[in-house]
Design a protein around this motif. Structure first.
Motif, PDB file in Angstrom:
ATOM      1  N   ARG A   9       0.848  -1.199   0.000  1.00 29.05           N
ATOM      2  CA  ARG A   9       0.000   0.000   0.000  1.00 29.05           C
ATOM      3  C   ARG A   9       0.878   1.241   0.000  1.00 29.05           C
TER       4      ARG A   9
ATOM      5  N   GLY B 134       0.373   5.474   0.435  1.00 28.60           N
ATOM      6  CA  GLY B 134      -0.544   6.553   0.771  1.00 28.60           C
ATOM      7  C   GLY B 134       0.153   7.895   0.807  1.00 28.60           C
TER       8      GLY B 134
ATOM      9  N   SER C 216      -3.376   6.736   6.585  1.00 26.14           N
ATOM     10  CA  SER C 216      -4.805   6.460   6.397  1.00 26.14           C
ATOM     11  C   SER C 216      -5.204   6.332   4.933  1.00 26.14           C
TER      12      SER C 216
ATOM     13  N   THR D 157      -5.408   4.790   1.532  1.00 25.02           N
ATOM     14  CA  THR D 157      -5.197   3.430   1.009  1.00 25.02           C
ATOM     15  C   THR D 157      -5.666   3.292  -0.440  1.00 25.02           C
TER      16      THR D 157
ATOM     17  N   GLU E 184      -2.945   0.194  -3.940  1.00 26.36           N
ATOM     18  CA  GLU E 184      -2.509  -1.071  -3.363  1.00 26.36           C
ATOM     19  C   GLU E 184      -2.408  -2.149  -4.423  1.00 26.36           C
TER      20      GLU E 184
END
Length: 88
Positions: free
Chosen positions: A39, A41, A51, A53, A56
């Protein structure tokens, strides 16, 4: 203009593999590989990046959590391009 990598810190010596840092425009980022999922971000603050996301990729099995930056950097570059081309 697409910002470039300014700082990079590996924040976990074992599993999960994760890095945090800052781009040249001040945007914070978080890269995390756990359970076979990578992931990436972005955010104004480090917590915002954790936080986020939206980006991915499933790259391994459910037990996989180790990756070198050399493996993650191509996906990171893809996420940077996608994030900034959309004007986020």
């Amino acid at each position: 203009m697409i910002p470039t990598l300014q700082t990079l810190e590996k924040t976990c010596a074992a599993c999960p593999a994760q890095w945090e840092g800052e781009l040249s425009d001040g945007t914070r980022f978080h890269v995390h590989y756990r359970f076979g999922v990578l992931r990436v971000g972005f955010g104004a603050m480090a917590d915002d990046a954790v936080s986020d996301t939206r980006f991915e990729w499933t790259l391994g099995d459910g037990l996989d959590g180790w990756m070198d930056w050399d493996q993650a950097s191509d996906y990171f570059d893809r996420a940077v391009l996608a994030h900034f081309r959309k004007g986020d």
